[in-house]
Design an enzyme around this catalytic site. Structure first.
Site, PDB file in Angstrom:
ATOM      1  N   HIS A   1      -7.963  -3.129   4.329  1.00  0.00           N
ATOM      2  CA  HIS A   1      -7.341  -1.795   4.338  1.00  0.00           C
ATOM      3  C   HIS A   1      -7.951  -0.917   3.236  1.00  0.00           C
ATOM      4  CE1 HIS A   1      -4.558   0.734   2.069  1.00  0.00           C
ATOM      5  NE2 HIS A   1      -4.088   1.149   3.223  1.00  0.00           N
TER       6      HIS A   1
ATOM      7  N   LYS B   1      -4.895  -6.550   3.226  1.00  0.00           N
ATOM      8  CA  LYS B   1      -4.770  -5.428   2.282  1.00  0.00           C
ATOM      9  C   LYS B   1      -6.149  -5.034   1.744  1.00  0.00           C
ATOM     10  CE  LYS B   1      -2.968  -2.470  -0.694  1.00  0.00           C
ATOM     11  NZ  LYS B   1      -3.600  -2.357  -1.924  1.00  0.00           N
TER      12      LYS B   1
ATOM     13  N   GLU C   1     -10.204   2.434   3.524  1.00  0.00           N
ATOM     14  CA  GLU C   1      -9.836   3.651   2.769  1.00  0.00           C
ATOM     15  C   GLU C   1     -11.093   4.221   2.074  1.00  0.00           C
ATOM     16  OE1 GLU C   1      -6.299   3.068   0.243  1.00  0.00           O
ATOM     17  OE2 GLU C   1      -7.444   3.982  -1.372  1.00  0.00           O
TER      18      GLU C   1
ATOM     19  N   SER D   1       0.825  -1.207   0.000  1.00  0.00           N
ATOM     20  CA  SER D   1       0.000   0.000   0.000  1.00  0.00           C
ATOM     21  C   SER D   1       0.856   1.252   0.000  1.00  0.00           C
ATOM     22  CB  SER D   1      -0.913   0.008   1.217  1.00  0.00           C
ATOM     23  OG  SER D   1      -1.630   1.212   1.228  1.00  0.00           O
TER      24      SER D   1
HETATM   25  P1  NBP Z   1      -0.504  -2.356 -13.708  1.00  0.00           P
HETATM   26  O1  NBP Z   1      -1.529  -2.917 -12.812  1.00  0.00           O
HETATM   27  O2  NBP Z   1      -0.868  -1.302 -14.678  1.00  0.00           O
HETATM   28  O3  NBP Z   1       0.187  -3.569 -14.521  1.00  0.00           O
HETATM   29  C1  NBP Z   1       1.204  -3.321 -15.421  1.00  0.00           C
HETATM   30  C2  NBP Z   1       2.125  -4.512 -15.499  1.00  0.00           C
HETATM   31  O4  NBP Z   1       1.390  -5.718 -15.720  1.00  0.00           O
HETATM   32  C3  NBP Z   1       3.091  -4.381 -16.679  1.00  0.00           C
HETATM   33  O5  NBP Z   1       4.319  -4.947 -16.300  1.00  0.00           O
HETATM   34  C4  NBP Z   1       2.401  -5.204 -17.743  1.00  0.00           C
HETATM   35  O6  NBP Z   1       3.280  -5.687 -18.727  1.00  0.00           O
HETATM   36  C5  NBP Z   1       1.882  -6.341 -16.914  1.00  0.00           C
HETATM   37  N1  NBP Z   1       0.830  -7.127 -17.565  1.00  0.00           N
HETATM   38  C6  NBP Z   1      -0.404  -6.759 -17.952  1.00  0.00           C
HETATM   39 BR1  NBP Z   1      -1.097  -5.079 -17.830  1.00  0.00          BR
HETATM   40  N2  NBP Z   1      -1.103  -7.766 -18.485  1.00  0.00           N
HETATM   41  C7  NBP Z   1      -0.281  -8.806 -18.433  1.00  0.00           C
HETATM   42  C8  NBP Z   1      -0.421 -10.156 -18.846  1.00  0.00           C
HETATM   43  N3  NBP Z   1      -1.552 -10.624 -19.349  1.00  0.00           N
HETATM   44  N4  NBP Z   1       0.622 -10.979 -18.650  1.00  0.00           N
HETATM   45  C9  NBP Z   1       1.767 -10.528 -18.115  1.00  0.00           C
HETATM   46  N5  NBP Z   1       1.966  -9.249 -17.704  1.00  0.00           N
HETATM   47  C10 NBP Z   1       0.949  -8.415 -17.870  1.00  0.00           C
HETATM   48  O7  NBP Z   1       0.771  -1.844 -12.866  1.00  0.00           O
HETATM   49  P2  NBP Z   1       0.856  -1.049 -11.486  1.00  0.00           P
HETATM   50  O8  NBP Z   1      -0.092   0.093 -11.429  1.00  0.00           O
HETATM   51  O9  NBP Z   1       2.307  -0.819 -11.269  1.00  0.00           O
HETATM   52  O10 NBP Z   1       0.350  -2.117 -10.410  1.00  0.00           O
HETATM   53  C11 NBP Z   1       0.965  -3.378 -10.225  1.00  0.00           C
HETATM   54  C12 NBP Z   1       0.170  -4.173  -9.221  1.00  0.00           C
HETATM   55  O11 NBP Z   1       0.200  -3.461  -7.972  1.00  0.00           O
HETATM   56  C13 NBP Z   1      -1.313  -4.314  -9.573  1.00  0.00           C
HETATM   57  O12 NBP Z   1      -1.789  -5.545  -9.105  1.00  0.00           O
HETATM   58  C14 NBP Z   1      -1.969  -3.193  -8.832  1.00  0.00           C
HETATM   59  O13 NBP Z   1      -3.334  -3.451  -8.558  1.00  0.00           O
HETATM   60  C15 NBP Z   1      -1.137  -3.169  -7.557  1.00  0.00           C
HETATM   61  N6  NBP Z   1      -1.111  -1.889  -6.858  1.00  0.00           N
HETATM   62  C16 NBP Z   1      -1.063  -0.724  -7.553  1.00  0.00           C
HETATM   63  C17 NBP Z   1      -1.018   0.489  -6.862  1.00  0.00           C
HETATM   64  C18 NBP Z   1      -0.942   1.793  -7.616  1.00  0.00           C
HETATM   65  O14 NBP Z   1      -0.998   2.846  -6.945  1.00  0.00           O
HETATM   66  N7  NBP Z   1      -0.768   1.796  -8.932  1.00  0.00           N
HETATM   67  C19 NBP Z   1      -1.010   0.483  -5.464  1.00  0.00           C
HETATM   68  C20 NBP Z   1      -1.004  -0.725  -4.792  1.00  0.00           C
HETATM   69  C21 NBP Z   1      -1.066  -1.904  -5.495  1.00  0.00           C
HETATM   70  P3  NBP Z   1       3.457  -4.878 -20.104  1.00  0.00           P
HETATM   71  O15 NBP Z   1       4.392  -3.761 -19.794  1.00  0.00           O
HETATM   72  O16 NBP Z   1       4.064  -5.909 -21.005  1.00  0.00           O
HETATM   73  O17 NBP Z   1       2.116  -4.434 -20.551  1.00  0.00           O
END
Ligand code: NBP
Length: 481
Positions: free
Chosen positions: A187, A184, A191, A130
């Protein structure tokens, strides 16, 4: 031979990149990989330039660059992408290696993956992360669960990169299977609740005619008192923000989206039979906001009270509002911890509730002074059955409830929706009521469906009555038709 990495991280979007840079800054060598492999070089040549981060061109390459036992962390889109990577990784890994999923995975998926990988002797960790981009880079709240044998292998990395609260790491082992992702999820639900409560306070203030500067000042003041928290702080900043066209907030559409973790919490609450009413209302409020065109039409046809919101003493009323927010927030967290307790019972997780409050105390969106009070409550009494029964929170509600009742009553009379504040109050009144009207409910169910009922003082003995006295059992089909 080239240097081997301490950990690999797959997924070079916002979370993955920032976690890698965080690990690098703490002295760990990280091997970066991504489905679209070009992004590895882009990352190494830009954000990771000048760091110790190494890259991999394929999963085989990545696995070969890791120290044993290998640790691979996924930060990819939750769902099938996680399963796809696990399936590709398993043939490349050895018994005792660790796969960590740091995405927002559904906790039952994590339980399934943890069980499946245990049979293959791979140690699986589902870790809630988080704090968004900023947290990932400078110290997130981390909630790891899964196979406990993995914890000693990842503990040092996790506890060095996570946020700290009074020098204590906001990361501790949560429990087996999907426990980390469950915590999580709750949490995230909390939120949703905190954000909805703040929005309701904003709505009331706006209806009372406060300017944005006045509102910002009020949130700023609250941020120095018991409501001191990240969400109150950012609300103050948002209210203050102006561009060349004026206050930006006024020009933002009043429709809220959602990614689903609040909904998951509400669904889990229904499944476990725990009245997590405030989070439920927060999710429904977002749904109602999304029905914007319907609301615009209805606003022209459906009448509410004529009376204009008005108070005699604004300063006194704003103090009532502070108590209303605080009391409702106590109820929301009490409900969240009730859900954690029930899930722990069902799943045989040995959750440390004070430890969970500490994990949320820093690094994450719901971080607040209040979470320190919750941690202390569980320290005072580790077997505390409900936060509402802790002396500190009991006293807070005792001193704030008249204000809370006043604010909710006024909102109803003025026609301002306060679903979260009011459901919290109804829950509080329900929870403290020795005898609820469910005796009538039992009788109704027996009347139309012969469901039988239990008599006071005769637990476990179910009887059925012919309520019309006209002979024969009253069948459900007769009365439900
Ligand atoms: P995203 O949730 O946008 O995911 C992007 C990543 O997933 C890239 O590496 C992409 O590869 C890969 N990907 C996708 Br999209 N589809 C795929 C598939 N079918 N097979 C393999 N790889 C795939 O990234 P993020 O916002 O950094 O979040 C990452 C994780 O953390 C998520 O589960 C998210 O819910 C969680 N999270 C996010 C936040 C936030 O603030 N963003 C906070 C807390 C948790 P590519 O580059 O080849 O498309």
């Amino acid at each position: 031979m080239s240097q081997k990495a301490d950990i690999a991280l797959i997924g070079l979007a916002v979370m993955g990149q920032n976690l890698i840079l965080n690990m690098d800054s703490k002295g760990y060598v990280v091997c970066a990989y991504n489905r679209t492999v070009d992004k590895v070089d882009q990352f190494l040549n830009n954000e990771a330039k000048g760091t110790k981060v190494i890259g991999a061109k394929s999963l085989e390459d990545m696995v070969n660059k890791l120290k044993a036992p290998r640790k691979v962390m996924l930060l990819v889109k939750a769902g099938s992408a996680v399963d796809d990577f696990i399936n590709k990784l398993v043939p490349l890994l050895s018994p005792g290696d660790v796969i960590i999923d740091g995405g927002n995975s559904e906790y039952q998926d994590t339980t399934r993956r943890s069980d499946e990988l245990k049979l293959k002797k791979i140690l699986y960790v589902g870790c809630g992360v988080s704090g968004g981009e900023e947290g990932a880079r400078h110290g997130p709240s981390l909630m790891p669960g899964g196979n406990p044998e993995a914890w000693p292998l990842v503990k040092d990395i996790f506890q060095s990169i996570c946020a700290k609260s009074n020098n204590e790491p906001c990361c501790e082992w949560v429990g087996e299977g999907g426990a980390g992702h469950f915590v999580k999820m709750v949490h995230n639900g909390i939120e949703y609740g905190d954000m909805q409560l703040i929005c309701e306070a904003y709505h009331i203030m706006k209806s009372l005619g406060l300017t944005q500067d006045q509102m910002a000042e009020q949130f700023g003041k609250w941020n120095t008192e018991e409501l001191d928290s990240f969400l109150i702080e950012i609300t103050r900043d948002i209210l203050k923000y102006k561009d060349d066209k004026g206050f930006l907030l006024e020009r933002i559409r009043d429709t809220a989206g959602q990614k689903g973790t609040g909904k998951w919490t509400a669904i889990a609450a229904l499944e476990y039979g725990i009245p997590v009413t405030l989070i439920g209302e927060a999710v429904f409020s977002r749904c109602l906001s999304a029905l914007q065109s319907e609301r615009v039409l209805a606003s022209k046809q459906l009448k509410g009270p004529e009376v204009k919101p008005k108070v005699d003493n604004l300063a006194t009323y704003l103090n009532h509002m502070k108590h209303a927010l605080y009391c409702a927030k106590i109820v929301s967290y009490a409900q969240g911890f009730m859900l954690l307790r029930e899930a722990a019972k069902e799943n045989k997780w040995n959750l440390n509730y004070g430890g969970i409050a500490l994990m949320w105390r820093g690094g994450c969106i719901i971080r607040s002074v209040f979470l320190g009070n919750i941690k202390e409550a569980f320290q005072r009494n580790p077997t505390l059955s409900n936060l509402l029964l802790d002396d500190f929170f009991k006293k807070a509600i005792e001193s704030g409830q008249q204000s809370w009742r006043q604010v909710v009553s006024n909102a109803f009379l003025w026609g301002i929706p306060v679903p979260a504040m009011s459901t919290a109050l109804s829950f509080y009144d329900g929870y403290r009521t020795e005898k609820l009207p469910a005796n009538l409910l039992q009788a109704q169910r027996d009347y139309f469906g012969a469901h039988t009922y239990e008599l006071l003082g005769q637990e476990g003995k179910f009887v059925h009555t012919n309520w019309t006295g006209t002979g024969g059992n009253v069948s459900a089909s007769t009365y439900l038709a």
